[in-house]
Design a protein around this motif. Sequence first.
Motif, PDB file in Angstrom:
ATOM      1  N   GLY A   2       0.808  -1.212   0.000  1.00  0.00           N
ATOM      2  CA  GLY A   2       0.000   0.000   0.000  1.00  0.00           C
ATOM      3  C   GLY A   2       0.841   1.261   0.000  1.00  0.00           C
TER       4      GLY A   2
ATOM      5  N   LEU B 271       1.184   4.109  -2.971  1.00  0.00           N
ATOM      6  CA  LEU B 271       0.833   5.511  -2.732  1.00  0.00           C
ATOM      7  C   LEU B 271       1.798   6.473  -3.433  1.00  0.00           C
ATOM      8  CD1 LEU B 271      -0.147   5.649   1.051  1.00  0.00           C
ATOM      9  CD2 LEU B 271      -1.626   6.098  -0.904  1.00  0.00           C
TER      10      LEU B 271
ATOM     11  N   PRO C  31      -5.844   4.330  -5.814  1.00  0.00           N
ATOM     12  CA  PRO C  31      -6.943   3.370  -5.582  1.00  0.00           C
ATOM     13  C   PRO C  31      -6.440   1.962  -5.263  1.00  0.00           C
ATOM     14  CG  PRO C  31      -7.424   4.706  -7.506  1.00  0.00           C
ATOM     15  CD  PRO C  31      -6.019   5.024  -7.095  1.00  0.00           C
TER      16      PRO C  31
ATOM     17  N   VAL D 245      -5.444   1.936  -1.573  1.00  0.00           N
ATOM     18  CA  VAL D 245      -6.627   1.821  -0.712  1.00  0.00           C
ATOM     19  C   VAL D 245      -7.089   0.371  -0.651  1.00  0.00           C
ATOM     20  CG1 VAL D 245      -9.042   2.507  -0.466  1.00  0.00           C
ATOM     21  CG2 VAL D 245      -7.326   4.208  -1.084  1.00  0.00           C
TER      22      VAL D 245
ATOM     23  N   ARG E 167      -7.223  -2.102   2.646  1.00  0.00           N
ATOM     24  CA  ARG E 167      -8.501  -2.740   2.989  1.00  0.00           C
ATOM     25  C   ARG E 167      -8.345  -4.250   3.112  1.00  0.00           C
ATOM     26  NH1 ARG E 167     -12.112  -4.364  -0.836  1.00  0.00           N
ATOM     27  NH2 ARG E 167     -11.048  -3.052  -2.342  1.00  0.00           N
TER      28      ARG E 167
END
Length: 123
Positions: free
Chosen positions: A25, A29, A36, A39, A43
């Motif tokens: 992640g 970024l 997306p 994210v 999750r």
Amino acid sequence: MKTLLNLIWLVFAGFWLAFGYAVAGVLLLLPIVTIPFAVASFRIGAYALWPFGRTVVDHPRAGVGSALGNILWILLAGWWLALMHLCTAIPLFVSIIGIPMGWANLKLIPVSLMPLGKVIVPA
């Protein structure tokens, strides 16, 4: 029972897997275009940290964008996250108590390969 399985999972697989998703992640970024994907990585990483008692279902409004994004996801991060699940599942199958956690790891492989267009819901 699911709390006990989650606690055992947390010690033997959850921290390792969540760390892998967090690294993916953070790396996703860096380029703005892949936010997306970052994210989705966070999750699914939260789900990999505490999976028992929750399940993954298809999002009702997922479409072509999710499918195309999943193809790009597999190239960027999905293949090594799936490999991480497989490498974690093999030692879990060695012990009797680890067999349910090994199966949970194998069930997370499709989600790690294609997380876009999925929703995590209570089981």
